[in-house]
Design a protein around this motif. Structure first.
Motif, PDB file in Angstrom:
ATOM      1  N   SER A 117       0.885  -1.465   0.028  1.00  0.00           N
ATOM      2  CA  SER A 117       0.434   0.344  -0.016  1.00  0.00           C
ATOM      3  C   SER A 117       1.141   0.903  -0.033  1.00  0.00           C
ATOM      4  O   SER A 117       0.550   2.219  -0.386  1.00  0.00           O
ATOM      5  CB  SER A 117      -0.613  -0.412   0.870  1.00  0.00           C
ATOM      6  N   ARG A 118       2.135   1.472   0.715  1.00  0.00           N
ATOM      7  CA  ARG A 118       2.821   2.372   0.834  1.00  0.00           C
ATOM      8  C   ARG A 118       2.976   2.354  -0.421  1.00  0.00           C
ATOM      9  O   ARG A 118       3.672   3.487  -1.425  1.00  0.00           O
ATOM     10  CB  ARG A 118       3.643   2.346   1.710  1.00  0.00           C
ATOM     11  N   LEU A 119       3.887   1.110  -1.104  1.00  0.00           N
ATOM     12  CA  LEU A 119       4.616   1.823  -2.631  1.00  0.00           C
ATOM     13  C   LEU A 119       3.824   1.575  -3.691  1.00  0.00           C
ATOM     14  O   LEU A 119       3.428   2.946  -4.363  1.00  0.00           O
ATOM     15  CB  LEU A 119       5.235   0.420  -3.208  1.00  0.00           C
ATOM     16  N   LYS A 120       2.105   1.717  -3.449  1.00  0.00           N
ATOM     17  CA  LYS A 120       1.300   1.934  -4.144  1.00  0.00           C
ATOM     18  C   LYS A 120       1.055   3.590  -4.380  1.00  0.00           C
ATOM     19  O   LYS A 120       0.913   4.106  -5.834  1.00  0.00           O
ATOM     20  CB  LYS A 120       0.069   1.435  -3.555  1.00  0.00           C
ATOM     21  N   VAL A 121       1.109   3.475  -2.729  1.00  0.00           N
ATOM     22  CA  VAL A 121       0.691   5.685  -2.992  1.00  0.00           C
ATOM     23  C   VAL A 121       1.528   6.363  -3.627  1.00  0.00           C
ATOM     24  O   VAL A 121       1.856   7.506  -3.890  1.00  0.00           O
ATOM     25  CB  VAL A 121       0.733   5.866  -1.296  1.00  0.00           C
ATOM     26  N   GLN A 122       3.025   5.710  -3.091  1.00  0.00           N
ATOM     27  CA  GLN A 122       4.266   6.241  -3.535  1.00  0.00           C
ATOM     28  C   GLN A 122       4.194   6.300  -5.158  1.00  0.00           C
ATOM     29  O   GLN A 122       4.226   7.550  -6.133  1.00  0.00           O
ATOM     30  CB  GLN A 122       5.985   5.619  -3.732  1.00  0.00           C
TER      31      GLN A 122
END
Length: 450
Positions: free
Chosen positions: A164-169
């Motif tokens: 999820s964090r990578l997707k937000v990035q």
């Protein structure tokens, strides 16, 4: 004749005419009588200067040297009822021989199978302990499995959070690119509008640029929504991570609580097993106490409870026994005034009741029928009779005591002190003085060393 009258008869009558008077007042009688008085006086004077051994006399009885060799009574540690006698008075018994059989009088011990049933209870409780042990192990395995599962779930949730964090990035980068695109589209639109006003561009070009700007704005809004959705996914992943932790913490805590409960039940069952084992041992020992046995080899003196069927309490004296193997000693008593004159290790002369003796207390060498003894113990507290107890053992340097004397018979003791003249002893007796104080050889040696 009393001279109560002035008429003196001896002046009127001549007594010398009578034969009786002539015999009494003969000069020869005076001569013999004077010789006798002189001889007697000389003998008395010589006797008064003869040596006399001061002594302390005591009266006591025969006992044994060691406490475990004295007559004793046999008691029962439990109450009971007499069922059968195996001996009679005067019998010799060896240590461990059965003397008496008793039965139970308390209702809680009437069950003849009490020991066996207690053993069955122990087995049942032991199986319960084993079951609890298995349950504890199963709960330990369950807790271990939950810990492993929690670890895997947490890894999965952490991976999802990382995604999820990578997707937000990634979405944030696309959002920034959309911002750049909309800025470019706005500049192009403004330039095309300016050129259209100057007549350099057609109206269709302006409309195309306006359409492209709107599409870019729509795409920016779409990417912003996508970024917000990705951020929500991060929050959801964090919530899921916390939920997993809480869920498995609750499961593991419940499993541990069940484990501790099972352990508590196990310990309680073990305590009950130990208690039952204690009762089992007590019942076995109580069954052995139904047979009263001889504590040592000896002779049965007297049965204090007679017949069959009599009941008694715990600690009651049932019979008396005299040990067969013992060492004789004399228990005598001395006055408190004579106690400082008595020392351990000193020799004493003893006269036993029933054994004829000729005793000259001041001349022990002339005495006949006395036996030698040696002081081995002196009581440090006064007895009920107002005297101090002294224990005397046979003197190994003297001849043996009679073999036929028995414990309990009377004995007179005589402790020898200093040698003094007879006149001094008479003077001491008349004045009521105690014997001369003296020190034993051991005390004298100690004082010389100092």
């Amino acid at each position: 004749m009393l001279n109560i009258s002035h008429n003196k008869l001896n002046e009127k009558i001549d007594l010398s005419e009578y034969n009786a008077i002539q015999k009494v007042f003969h000069k020869k009688h005076y001569k013999y009588f004077n010789r006798f008085l002189k001889l007697f006086t000389g003998i008395v004077c010589i006797v008064l200067f003869l040596p006399w051994t001061q002594n302390i006399s005591g009266k006591g009885f025969l006992t044994t040297l060691k406490p475990d060799q004295r007559p004793q009574t046999i008691q029962s540690p439990i109450p009971g009822r007499i069922e059968k006698w195996y001996v009679q008075e005067g019998d010799f018994v060896k240590k461990g021989d059965t003397i008496l059989f008793i039965s139970e009088v308390k209702n809680e011990y009437f069950d003849p199978n009490l020991v066996e049933r207690t053993g069955q209870q122990i087995k049942a409780k032991s199986m319960s302990v084993t079951s609890y042990e298995g349950k504890v192990k199963a709960l330990e395995n369950q807790a271990g499995a939950l810990v492993n599962e929690r670890s895997l779930k947490l890894k999965q949730a952490n991976n999802k959070l990382l995604q999820s964090r990578l997707k937000v990035q990634s979405d944030s980068i696309g959002f920034e690119a959309a911002k750049t695109n909309i800025a470019i589209a706005e500049r192009q639109f403004n330039r095309t509008v300016q050129l259209e006003k100057e007549g350099l561009k057609a109206l269709t070009d302006v409309e195309e640029k306006r359409l492209k700007l709107q599409e870019t704005q729509a795409k920016l809004i779409s990417l912003q929504n996508k970024l917000l959705a990705s951020e929500n996914e991060i929050i959801n992943a964090q919530i899921e991570l916390n939920r997993i932790r809480a869920e498995y913490t609750d499961k593991i805590s419940k499993s541990q609580s069940d484990k501790f409960t099972a352990q508590s039940n196990q310990f309680d069952a073990e305590a009950q097993v130990t208690k039952l084992q204690n009762e089992f041992t007590n019942y076995e020992m109580r069954n052995d106490m139904y047979y009263i046995k001889a504590p040592q080899s000896g002779y049965i003196n007297k049965a204090l409870y007679a017949g069959v069927g009599e009941t008694f309490k715990e600690g009651d004296q049932l019979m008396s026994i005299m040990p067969s193997d013992y060492e004789l000693a004399v228990e005598t008593f001395v006055k408190p005034i004579d106690l400082p004159l008595v020392h351990i290790g000193e020799k004493v002369r003893i006269q036993f009741d029933g054994w004829p003796a000729i005793i000259f207390s001041g001349w022990p060498n002339v005495s006949y029928g006395t036996y030698g003894g040696k002081i081995v113990a002196i009581e440090t507290y006064i007895s009920d009779n107002g005297k101090y107890r002294v224990l005397i053992a046979p003197d190994p340097d003297d001849y043996d005591w009679p073999k036929d004397i028995r414990v309990g018979s009377g004995a007179n003791s005589m402790a020898l002190l200093e040698d003094v003249p007879i006149w001094f002893e008479l003077w001491r007796k008349l004045n009521g003085f105690p014997p001369n104080y003296y020190q034993s050889n051991k005390d004298t040696a100690k004082s010389e060393k100092k």
